[in-house]
Design a protein around this motif. Structure first.
Motif, mmCIF file in Angstrom:
data_model
loop_
_atom_site.group_PDB
_atom_site.id
_atom_site.type_symbol
_atom_site.label_atom_id
_atom_site.label_comp_id
_atom_site.label_asym_id
_atom_site.label_seq_id
_atom_site.Cartn_x
_atom_site.Cartn_y
_atom_site.Cartn_z
ATOM 1 N N VAL A 68 0.846 -1.206 0.013
ATOM 2 C CA VAL A 68 0.025 0.028 0.035
ATOM 3 C C VAL A 68 0.771 1.267 0.027
ATOM 4 O O VAL A 68 0.566 2.235 -0.827
ATOM 5 N N SER A 69 1.883 1.263 0.847
ATOM 6 C CA SER A 69 2.645 2.418 0.925
ATOM 7 C C SER A 69 3.571 2.623 -0.386
ATOM 8 O O SER A 69 4.062 3.778 -0.585
ATOM 9 N N LEU A 70 3.785 1.630 -1.219
ATOM 10 C CA LEU A 70 4.457 1.806 -2.507
ATOM 11 C C LEU A 70 3.764 1.974 -3.579
ATOM 12 O O LEU A 70 4.224 2.879 -4.619
ATOM 13 N N VAL A 71 2.275 1.748 -3.575
ATOM 14 C CA VAL A 71 1.653 1.977 -4.716
ATOM 15 C C VAL A 71 1.273 3.449 -4.807
ATOM 16 O O VAL A 71 0.635 3.794 -6.066
ATOM 17 N N THR A 72 1.427 4.142 -3.878
ATOM 18 C CA THR A 72 1.062 5.897 -3.948
ATOM 19 C C THR A 72 1.301 6.433 -5.087
ATOM 20 O O THR A 72 0.793 7.234 -5.775
ATOM 21 N N SER A 73 2.798 5.719 -5.714
ATOM 22 C CA SER A 73 3.139 6.769 -6.786
ATOM 23 C C SER A 73 2.222 6.200 -8.133
ATOM 24 O O SER A 73 2.565 6.867 -9.100
ATOM 25 N N PHE A 74 1.639 5.131 -8.160
ATOM 26 C CA PHE A 74 0.974 4.822 -9.319
ATOM 27 C C PHE A 74 -0.472 4.999 -9.460
ATOM 28 O O PHE A 74 -1.200 4.712 -10.399
ATOM 29 N N ILE A 75 -1.047 5.490 -8.220
ATOM 30 C CA ILE A 75 -2.561 5.543 -8.373
ATOM 31 C C ILE A 75 -2.867 7.160 -8.152
ATOM 32 O O ILE A 75 -2.039 7.925 -7.495
ATOM 33 N N SER A 76 -3.973 7.412 -8.837
ATOM 34 C CA SER A 76 -4.257 8.832 -8.684
ATOM 35 C C SER A 76 -5.314 8.839 -7.679
ATOM 36 O O SER A 76 -6.411 8.337 -7.767
ATOM 37 N N ALA A 77 -5.005 9.454 -6.417
ATOM 38 C CA ALA A 77 -6.000 9.366 -5.337
ATOM 39 C C ALA A 77 -7.086 10.263 -5.326
ATOM 40 O O ALA A 77 -6.625 11.464 -5.487
ATOM 41 N N GLY A 78 -8.127 10.073 -5.105
ATOM 42 C CA GLY A 78 -9.340 11.085 -4.696
ATOM 43 C C GLY A 78 -9.447 11.294 -3.323
ATOM 44 O O GLY A 78 -8.566 10.796 -2.539
ATOM 45 N N ASP A 79 -10.441 11.948 -3.086
ATOM 46 C CA ASP A 79 -10.634 12.231 -1.619
ATOM 47 C C ASP A 79 -11.062 10.957 -0.625
ATOM 48 O O ASP A 79 -10.606 10.833 0.464
ATOM 49 N N TRP A 80 -11.339 9.784 -1.410
ATOM 50 C CA TRP A 80 -11.552 8.492 -0.606
ATOM 51 C C TRP A 80 -10.392 8.189 0.031
ATOM 52 O O TRP A 80 -10.549 7.431 1.036
ATOM 53 N N PHE A 81 -9.313 8.495 -0.327
ATOM 54 C CA PHE A 81 -8.300 7.847 0.405
ATOM 55 C C PHE A 81 -7.991 8.083 1.917
ATOM 56 O O PHE A 81 -7.473 7.345 2.667
ATOM 57 N N VAL A 82 -8.390 9.236 2.371
ATOM 58 C CA VAL A 82 -8.517 9.596 3.667
ATOM 59 C C VAL A 82 -9.082 8.428 4.828
ATOM 60 O O VAL A 82 -8.572 8.271 5.888
ATOM 61 N N ALA A 83 -9.906 7.627 4.073
ATOM 62 C CA ALA A 83 -10.548 6.489 4.963
ATOM 63 C C ALA A 83 -9.781 5.270 4.820
ATOM 64 O O ALA A 83 -9.849 4.365 5.544
ATOM 65 N N VAL A 84 -8.699 5.227 4.095
ATOM 66 C CA VAL A 84 -8.047 3.970 3.817
ATOM 67 C C VAL A 84 -6.740 3.870 4.808
ATOM 68 O O VAL A 84 -5.858 4.958 4.605
#
Ligand SMILES: Nc1ncnc2c1ncn2[C@@H]1O[C@H](COP(=O)(O)OP(=O)(O)O)[C@@H](O)[C@H]1O
Ligand SMILES: [Mg+2]
Lengths: 271, 367
Positions: free
Chosen positions: B298-314
């Motif tokens: 999870v901490s490595l995929v951050t550079s590949f995903i375009s996070a919306g606001d939903w990420f605050v819940a993960v």
């Protein structure tokens, strides 16, 4: 003559400290356990409607063969596990409804519960005193008294893991009565102990009785019952089959003979 | 009062046992040693031919060449204009460029030399660190500037933003793993947790009595690893972190601090929960490695995903993304605060779960 009368009048006023009513407990068996027990049944009945009473100031022995349900009974009474049916009362507190109260008035000793070997007797005594919410001054006084009485004094700052078996056992015993419980529950007190350590334990139990405490123990060793117990309950297949003072049960015969007479009466001649 | 005694016991267990203390502090020392060795291996041994443009003329060039040769590498001098050189450096065709002012060696005053290099290029940085001292040694007679074609601050921030969050997660996890496994699964396996459960102390207090001190210890371990990285960074990256670190404001640090502060107990309570569930330390460490892999992914995929606001819940993802954003220089106030709140809520839920497990005979006292 006068001795007998005073004993009788004493027992007449004896307080019932432990009362078990119809205790029942079954265990779900895993595949592996089913194979070990050679059975296809999904559940094993460990304790099957067990009732008995133990009185104040006495040592009560639950006697039975391996697998009879002694440990399960004592684990229920000390609130580690919950009964599926029935209830039990320790000094009037229900083990089902008021487990925290029960824990504060019993000391439970069993091979399954251990002390962290890394700590010293002195520290462990204080720690478990705090767990029972005992006031610091009272705790200190009690510690000095018990440590002196059981000869732990000199070893109070030695890690438990570095103590001899006998001394470590003494520490476990003393720590389990840190909160001055009225009732002490002890599963197989001498199991797996060398003769010296076993003596430490039996002396301790006699000492507790002399202090006016009530003891409930389980064992499969006849001589231990004969040596220590005032009353005994014979438990077979999770059921109480006979109960009373040694006198009442044996009526002069040896406890061993009495036990096997009862055992045959239930199981037939297949030993 | 009982809670305090439980917390003190964990600290005592930990700080009086050199072996346990070492398992937490050692990774930091190890990282420092490892990175320092890697760092000097990169800049040291390998032979390499530097491509360096020279605009203008000077004797200093031969002094630089001699120094480079001492380290086992060589220099190929190229001719061209400053513009050509810059372009080549940016495209990584060349490593550096030396621009000398007219009559450099003979001018009585006002002589100048500029070293152009690329901070983000390892070889280029290495050449700069060899050539700069040589030029400085001649520095009495002329002025010397070194400029990088990439902006030092942005580059530094980029490196940091890519690296730090993953390291934080890895360090927090590894620091909490050994102590938590030992303290929870170990105590359960040895039967010492049962002794505490046989007393009247509340199960929720026993759960907090584990999570609070273990979080402090894990934070300590993570901090030690972190220090290891920070101290070895100059050797590894050939860059000075102090300038980059100084470029963040108070609010950035506060937010990062809050995120880490809320993240540590979350990880600790997750490992505590699986340790409570497991029968043995071995079983617990099996489950824990699965969680660790998930968390690291999870901490490595951050550079590949375009996070919306939903990420605050993960969980985990929210903290990593928020820290990354702050390190890039854009503080996201509401995302950060919601992430911190989410971490606290998840931790509280896990603590409740742990307390429930402590009162479950199936979990605590099965044979
Ligand atoms: N956790 C458990 N799971 C399955 N079976 C159990 C469990 N605990 C006890 N039993 C079974 O219940 C019966 C009674 O066990 P126990 O109370 O330990 O007997 P005792 O202490 O008298 O030897 C035994 O047949 C034992 O195998
Ligand atoms: Mg048993």
């Amino acid at each position: 003559m006068s001795d007998i009368i005073s004993q009788d009048s004493h027992s007449f006023f004896k307080q019932e400290v432990v009362r078990a009513e119809n205790l029942r407990k079954t265990f779900l068996l895993s595949r592996k356990q089913q194979r070990l027990e050679k059975t296809n049944a999904k559940r094993k009945i460990a304790v099957d409607g067990l009732s008995f009473s133990a009185f104040g100031g006495e040592i009560y022995g639950l006697l039975g063969p391996n697998g009879a349900g002694k440990t399960t009974t004592l684990r229920m009474l000390s609130t580690l596990i919950r009964p599926e049916g029935g209830d039990a009362f320790i000094l009037g507190h229900s083990i089902c409804k008021d487990p925290a109260k029960v824990r504060d008035c019993i000391g439970f000793m069993t091979g399954e519960l251990r002390l962290e070997g890394f700590f010293t007797p002195d520290y462990l005594f204080d720690f478990f005193g705090a767990m029972h919410g005992i006031d610091k001054n009272a705790l200190h006084e009690r510690k000095e008294m018990l440590f002196r009485k059981f000869g732990i004094d000199r070893f109070r700052e030695v890690k438990v893991s570095e103590l001899s078996t006998g001394m470590a056992q003494k520490v476990s015993l003393v720590v389990s009565i840190v909160h001055d419980p009225e009732v002490i529950i002890f599963d197989e007190p001498t199991n797996g102990l060398d003769v010296l350590t076993a003596k430490v334990v039996t002396d301790f139990l006699a000492e507790l009785k002399a202090m006016g405490k009530s003891v409930l123990l389980s064992t499969h060793i006849f001589s231990l019952v004969e040596k220590l117990c005032d009353r005994v309950g014979i438990i077979i297949d999770g059921k109480m089959t006979a109960e009373g003072t040694l006198e009442e049960l044996c009526g002069g015969a040896s406890l061993e003979d009495t036990f096997f007479r009862i055992y045959r009466g239930i199981k037939g001649d297949t030993l | 009062m009982k809670l305090l005694a439980l917390i003190k016991k964990e600290f005592r267990r930990f700080f009086h046992d050199p072996r346990l203390l070492l398992t937490v502090v050692l990774p930091g020392l190890f990282i420092f040693a490892l990175y320092s060795v890697i760092g000097s291996a990169i800049s040291g041994n390998a032979t390499y031919e530097y491509n360096v443009y020279v605009v203008g003329q000077s004797q200093v060039v031969s002094a630089i060449e001699a120094t480079v040769k001492e380290s086992g590498s060589t220099v190929r001098w190229l001719n061209g204009s400053e513009e050509e050189a810059r372009k080549a450096i940016e495209e990584r065709q060349a490593d550096a460029c030396l621009v000398f002012s007219d009559q450099f060696d003979t001018a009585a005053s006002g002589a100048q030399v500029e070293l152009i290099y690329d901070l983000s290029n390892e070889k280029s940085s290495a050449f700069s660190s060899v050539a700069s001292p040589v030029l400085h040694a001649y520095g009495m007679r002329f002025s010397f500037v070194a400029t990088s074609v990439t902006d030092e601050q942005n580059f530094g921030r980029e490196v940091i933003a890519n690296m730090i969050p993953v390291l934080v997660v890895a360090f927090v996890f590894s620091a909490c793993m050994s102590v938590t496994l030992e303290s929870v699964a170990g105590e359960k396996e040895r039967g010492t947790l049962g002794t505490i459960l046989a007393t009247s102390v509340k199960r929720s207090q026993i759960a907090l009595g584990k999570v609070i001190p273990l979080s402090c210890i894990a934070a300590l371990g993570a901090a030690s690893s972190f220090l290891g990285v920070m101290l070895s960074m100059p050797k590894l990256m050939g860059m000075n972190l102090a300038t980059v670190a100084g470029s963040y404001g108070f609010v950035s640090y506060l937010f990062i601090f809050l995120l880490i502060l809320s993240f540590v107990p979350l990880i600790v309570s997750a490992v505590t929960a699986v340790s409570t569930y497991s029968r043995t330390v071995k079983e617990a460490s099996g489950y824990t490695s699965v969680i660790m892999i998930l968390v690291m992914v999870v901490s490595l995929v951050t550079s590949f995903i375009s996070a919306g606001d939903w990420f605050v819940a993960v969980p985990v993802l929210n903290s990593v993304l928020a820290i990354e954003a702050i390190l890039r220089g854009n503080i996201m106030v509401w995302q950060t605060l919601v992430s911190v709140a989410a971490n606290i809520v998840y931790t509280a839920l896990l603590v409740l779960l742990i307390a429930r497990m402590f009162s479950s005979e199936r979990i605590m006292f099965r044979k």
